[in-house]
Design a protein around this motif. Structure first.
Motif, PDB file in Angstrom:
ATOM      1  N   ARG A 195       0.832  -1.211   0.000  1.00  0.00           N
ATOM      2  CA  ARG A 195       0.000   0.000   0.000  1.00  0.00           C
ATOM      3  C   ARG A 195       0.868   1.263   0.000  1.00  0.00           C
ATOM      4  NH1 ARG A 195      -4.478  -2.109   4.188  1.00  0.00           N
ATOM      5  NH2 ARG A 195      -5.909  -2.959   2.640  1.00  0.00           N
ATOM      6  N   LEU A 196       1.931   1.257   0.789  1.00  0.00           N
ATOM      7  CA  LEU A 196       2.835   2.403   0.824  1.00  0.00           C
ATOM      8  C   LEU A 196       3.511   2.582  -0.541  1.00  0.00           C
ATOM      9  CD1 LEU A 196       4.184   4.699   2.358  1.00  0.00           C
ATOM     10  CD2 LEU A 196       5.904   3.033   3.142  1.00  0.00           C
ATOM     11  N   GLN A 197       3.923   1.493  -1.129  1.00  0.00           N
ATOM     12  CA  GLN A 197       4.531   1.562  -2.465  1.00  0.00           C
ATOM     13  C   GLN A 197       3.533   2.137  -3.475  1.00  0.00           C
ATOM     14  OE1 GLN A 197       5.143  -2.196  -4.420  1.00  0.00           O
ATOM     15  NE2 GLN A 197       6.768  -1.374  -5.719  1.00  0.00           N
ATOM     16  N   HIS A 198       2.311   1.691  -3.422  1.00  0.00           N
ATOM     17  CA  HIS A 198       1.286   2.186  -4.334  1.00  0.00           C
ATOM     18  C   HIS A 198       1.032   3.676  -4.103  1.00  0.00           C
ATOM     19  CE1 HIS A 198      -2.050   1.960  -7.092  1.00  0.00           C
ATOM     20  NE2 HIS A 198      -2.849   2.478  -6.196  1.00  0.00           N
ATOM     21  N   ARG A 199       0.982   4.096  -2.855  1.00  0.00           N
ATOM     22  CA  ARG A 199       0.811   5.521  -2.533  1.00  0.00           C
ATOM     23  C   ARG A 199       1.974   6.336  -3.101  1.00  0.00           C
ATOM     24  NH1 ARG A 199       1.123   7.250   3.577  1.00  0.00           N
ATOM     25  NH2 ARG A 199      -0.750   5.978   3.739  1.00  0.00           N
ATOM     26  N   HIS A 200       3.181   5.836  -2.908  1.00  0.00           N
ATOM     27  CA  HIS A 200       4.353   6.532  -3.447  1.00  0.00           C
ATOM     28  C   HIS A 200       4.287   6.623  -4.965  1.00  0.00           C
ATOM     29  CE1 HIS A 200       7.064   5.791   0.307  1.00  0.00           C
ATOM     30  NE2 HIS A 200       6.285   6.839   0.453  1.00  0.00           N
ATOM     31  N   HIS A 201       3.927   5.541  -5.623  1.00  0.00           N
ATOM     32  CA  HIS A 201       3.842   5.551  -7.095  1.00  0.00           C
ATOM     33  C   HIS A 201       2.866   6.600  -7.592  1.00  0.00           C
ATOM     34  CE1 HIS A 201       5.853   1.549  -8.391  1.00  0.00           C
ATOM     35  NE2 HIS A 201       6.463   2.078  -7.360  1.00  0.00           N
ATOM     36  N   ARG A 202       1.700   6.656  -6.977  1.00  0.00           N
ATOM     37  CA  ARG A 202       0.702   7.651  -7.392  1.00  0.00           C
ATOM     38  C   ARG A 202       1.216   9.070  -7.168  1.00  0.00           C
ATOM     39  NH1 ARG A 202      -3.034   4.788  -4.141  1.00  0.00           N
ATOM     40  NH2 ARG A 202      -3.159   6.684  -2.904  1.00  0.00           N
ATOM     41  N   ALA A 203       1.757   9.332  -5.977  1.00  0.00           N
ATOM     42  CA  ALA A 203       2.231  10.673  -5.651  1.00  0.00           C
ATOM     43  C   ALA A 203       3.434  11.060  -6.509  1.00  0.00           C
ATOM     44  CB  ALA A 203       2.588  10.757  -4.165  1.00  0.00           C
ATOM     45  N   LEU A 204       4.329  10.133  -6.745  1.00  0.00           N
ATOM     46  CA  LEU A 204       5.513  10.433  -7.552  1.00  0.00           C
ATOM     47  C   LEU A 204       5.141  10.651  -9.014  1.00  0.00           C
ATOM     48  CD1 LEU A 204       8.013   7.924  -5.923  1.00  0.00           C
ATOM     49  CD2 LEU A 204       8.014  10.420  -5.690  1.00  0.00           C
ATOM     50  N   SER A 205       4.218   9.861  -9.519  1.00  0.00           N
ATOM     51  CA  SER A 205       3.771  10.059 -10.906  1.00  0.00           C
ATOM     52  C   SER A 205       3.169  11.445 -11.082  1.00  0.00           C
ATOM     53  CB  SER A 205       2.755   8.991 -11.307  1.00  0.00           C
ATOM     54  OG  SER A 205       3.378   7.729 -11.351  1.00  0.00           O
ATOM     55  N   LYS A 206       2.370  11.867 -10.120  1.00  0.00           N
ATOM     56  CA  LYS A 206       1.754  13.190 -10.168  1.00  0.00           C
ATOM     57  C   LYS A 206       2.814  14.294 -10.069  1.00  0.00           C
ATOM     58  CE  LYS A 206      -1.825  15.951  -7.917  1.00  0.00           C
ATOM     59  NZ  LYS A 206      -2.835  15.993  -6.862  1.00  0.00           N
ATOM     60  N   ALA A 207       3.789  14.120  -9.182  1.00  0.00           N
ATOM     61  CA  ALA A 207       4.830  15.132  -8.986  1.00  0.00           C
ATOM     62  C   ALA A 207       5.734  15.267 -10.210  1.00  0.00           C
ATOM     63  CB  ALA A 207       5.664  14.791  -7.754  1.00  0.00           C
ATOM     64  N   LEU A 208       6.019  14.157 -10.888  1.00  0.00           N
ATOM     65  CA  LEU A 208       6.953  14.172 -12.025  1.00  0.00           C
ATOM     66  C   LEU A 208       6.292  14.586 -13.340  1.00  0.00           C
ATOM     67  CD1 LEU A 208       8.861  10.892 -11.152  1.00  0.00           C
ATOM     68  CD2 LEU A 208       9.813  13.213 -11.082  1.00  0.00           C
ATOM     69  N   ALA A 209       4.981  14.515 -13.410  1.00  0.00           N
ATOM     70  CA  ALA A 209       4.260  14.813 -14.653  1.00  0.00           C
ATOM     71  C   ALA A 209       4.592  16.191 -15.230  1.00  0.00           C
ATOM     72  CB  ALA A 209       2.757  14.647 -14.461  1.00  0.00           C
ATOM     73  N   PRO A 210       4.686  17.259 -14.417  1.00  0.00           N
ATOM     74  CA  PRO A 210       5.018  18.570 -14.996  1.00  0.00           C
ATOM     75  C   PRO A 210       6.392  18.615 -15.685  1.00  0.00           C
ATOM     76  CG  PRO A 210       4.089  18.850 -12.813  1.00  0.00           C
ATOM     77  CD  PRO A 210       4.324  17.378 -13.001  1.00  0.00           C
ATOM     78  N   LEU A 211       7.274  17.688 -15.339  1.00  0.00           N
ATOM     79  CA  LEU A 211       8.576  17.601 -16.005  1.00  0.00           C
ATOM     80  C   LEU A 211       8.490  16.807 -17.308  1.00  0.00           C
ATOM     81  CD1 LEU A 211      10.947  16.832 -12.977  1.00  0.00           C
ATOM     82  CD2 LEU A 211      10.510  19.045 -14.090  1.00  0.00           C
ATOM     83  N   GLY A 212       7.326  16.240 -17.579  1.00  0.00           N
ATOM     84  CA  GLY A 212       7.171  15.407 -18.765  1.00  0.00           C
ATOM     85  C   GLY A 212       7.765  14.023 -18.585  1.00  0.00           C
ATOM     86  N   LEU A 213       7.898  13.598 -17.326  1.00  0.00           N
ATOM     87  CA  LEU A 213       8.483  12.294 -17.021  1.00  0.00           C
ATOM     88  C   LEU A 213       7.472  11.392 -16.327  1.00  0.00           C
ATOM     89  CD1 LEU A 213      11.943  13.258 -15.443  1.00  0.00           C
ATOM     90  CD2 LEU A 213      11.549  12.260 -17.703  1.00  0.00           C
ATOM     91  N   SER A 214       7.507  10.131 -16.688  1.00  0.00           N
ATOM     92  CA  SER A 214       6.794   9.124 -15.914  1.00  0.00           C
ATOM     93  C   SER A 214       7.727   8.663 -14.799  1.00  0.00           C
ATOM     94  CB  SER A 214       6.414   7.932 -16.798  1.00  0.00           C
ATOM     95  OG  SER A 214       7.586   7.213 -17.173  1.00  0.00           O
TER      96      SER A 214
END
Length: 140
Positions: A14-33
């Motif tokens: 669950r923590l890994q999944h939370r991190h993945h969602r939050a990190l994907s959202k944070a990195l999106a403005p850089l154009g990175l997955s």
């Protein structure tokens, strides 16, 4: 009530999944997955890594990583260079390094927020416990 191993394993997931969602959202403005940023991170730590080594480090198959590396090379984030023998080596470009560094700041913020309710001692304990669990599997 004591924590059961299966419950702890689910909490880690669950923590890994939370991190993945939050990190994907944070990195999106850089154009990175998240996967692309992970490649940049591992290349920073392992310059001239082979396709296979990067696939293992990023939890991908050689084929899927080859496709990703080609797309990242087309974007100017990595260089693919012939190595000795058959392996293709990979390096960060200046743009790849710029995005890796910018992404690292975002990642650090997400992770710090995630663990903000733990003391430094608790974080160290958690890290040590995970090291023990992961040490039992040399492929981890």
């Amino acid at each position: 009530m004591p924590h059961q191993p299966a419950e702890v394993a689910l909490a880690v997931k669950r923590l890994q999944h939370r991190h993945h969602r939050a990190l994907s959202k944070a990195l999106a403005p850089l154009g990175l997955s998240l996967v692309q940023w992970d490649v940049l991170r591992h290349l920073n730590r392992n310059p001239d890594a082979s396709l296979h080594d990067l696939a293992v480090l990023t939890f991908q198959t050689d084929q899927s990583f080859g496709t990703l590396a080609t797309r990242m090379a087309d974007r100017g984030l990595v260089e693919r260079l012939p190595g000795p023998g058959r392996p293709v080596r990979h390096r960060l470009t200046d743009e790849g390094e710029r995005l890796r560094a910018a992404g690292q700041e975002l990642v650090d913020g997400v992770v710090q927020a995630s663990f903000q309710h733990l003391s430094a001692t608790q974080i160290e304990q958690l890290g040590a416990l995970l090291d023990v669990v992961l040490a039992t599997d040399p492929t981890a």
